[in-house]
Design an enzyme around this catalytic site. Sequence first.
Site, mmCIF file in Angstrom:
data_model
loop_
_atom_site.group_PDB
_atom_site.id
_atom_site.type_symbol
_atom_site.label_atom_id
_atom_site.label_comp_id
_atom_site.label_asym_id
_atom_site.label_seq_id
_atom_site.Cartn_x
_atom_site.Cartn_y
_atom_site.Cartn_z
ATOM 1 N N SER A 46 -14.348 -22.358 24.906
ATOM 2 C CA SER A 46 -14.307 -22.413 23.446
ATOM 3 C C SER A 46 -14.847 -23.759 22.954
ATOM 4 O O SER A 46 -15.986 -24.108 23.248
ATOM 5 C CB SER A 46 -12.873 -22.154 22.970
ATOM 6 O OG SER A 46 -12.838 -21.881 21.586
ATOM 7 N N ALA A 47 -14.038 -24.538 22.233
ATOM 8 C CA ALA A 47 -14.505 -25.860 21.809
ATOM 9 C C ALA A 47 -14.808 -26.743 23.009
ATOM 10 O O ALA A 47 -15.735 -27.560 22.984
ATOM 11 C CB ALA A 47 -13.463 -26.521 20.911
#
Length: 385
Positions: A192-193
């Site tokens: 994700s991030a």
Amino acid sequence: MAQKGPSPGFLSLTYFFADIAFAAVTRALTYPLRSRRVPNFYQDVLFAAIRTMLNRITIAESRFIHTLTTQGYLDLCKKKGMKPKTTHINTQDGEVLAHWIGTPDADVVELYLHGGGYTQPCSDAHLEYLHRLVKDMNESKQTKSFALIVLAYSLAPEKTHPTPLREAAATLSYLLHEGGKSPSQILIAGDSAGGGLTLSVLSHLRHPHPQVPAVKLSEPLLGACVYSPWVDFRTDSESFDRNAKTDVLGRRCLHVWGAMYMGKVKGDPEADPGYQAIGGDSYTDPASNDITWWHGFHNVIEDMLIYAGANEVFVDSIASFQKEFRKGWGQGGGQDERILYIESPNEAHVQPMIDTLFSPKVKSASQIAIEEWLKAGIESSSRIH
């Protein structure tokens, strides 16, 4: 580094948990009536609860409720009977901690950058997944030992880009110098991030960021693996609508967190600013880069794995990104077969981690595929001694 904040208040927490419970109950009661749903009933209900939580939670509530990354790691060590091993990394922003799962003298080390929208700490599901990965890799028939180092990088809004990039680059530099590892012994990965931050680090290795100390490689890193990477701050792709009820993410939290990470908050920091206000750059918004940006990346990493779930809101942007990355990689002299793209049917955002909540002892097809990719890359590399 994020710190535990004051209580957001009894009423705020009451409404917060009531909203989550209402979403879960409503989702459960309407499950038989819906044509678009997660195939597994329990996951469908859980995803609704998580989706509501992420779109509803404030930073004050998050800091009060969630265990921060370092404490989560210490809890994991206690639960698994491991002796904590933490490395202190010095950066121009101060000291940052990096936590070992496995032994630092392993033949191969993976620098792991956790997800959480750049604002949330590493979750228990992540740590459970990573612990099992290290355990299973070392119990397999491969001849080379494997370890992970999980960076407890600074979170937004307390710290903004490029601070986490500086911290990740400093940790990589530590492994190369004080840690005594060659590039061929190092993988870098994130979800994700954290997947977005992984791509930021790779970009920095090829195109040094002017505000981040350069890291010079004598040879390519062994590889990079990104799970459901956040590659684009835009939220207008069709999959955001198509997968709105089959994923854990929603537009609002992504807009708020993206603005916080980029230091673009104006007025109420918890208000939805829209994706147009975020304003990413070549390091934080890799899907916006021209394919020439990716020329020569085979000199940065030997192999690349990109994972996406077909039921996640990011899937269209990830699929588009990997095509452009692959074009640039090939035009710059890289071999196409060194890039593997996995798009798993009926899987949501970072499903390999989420699955540890449901089946800690049973591996999904995507978990097995990622593990086999790691094993194959480690065993086939002639550069690891």
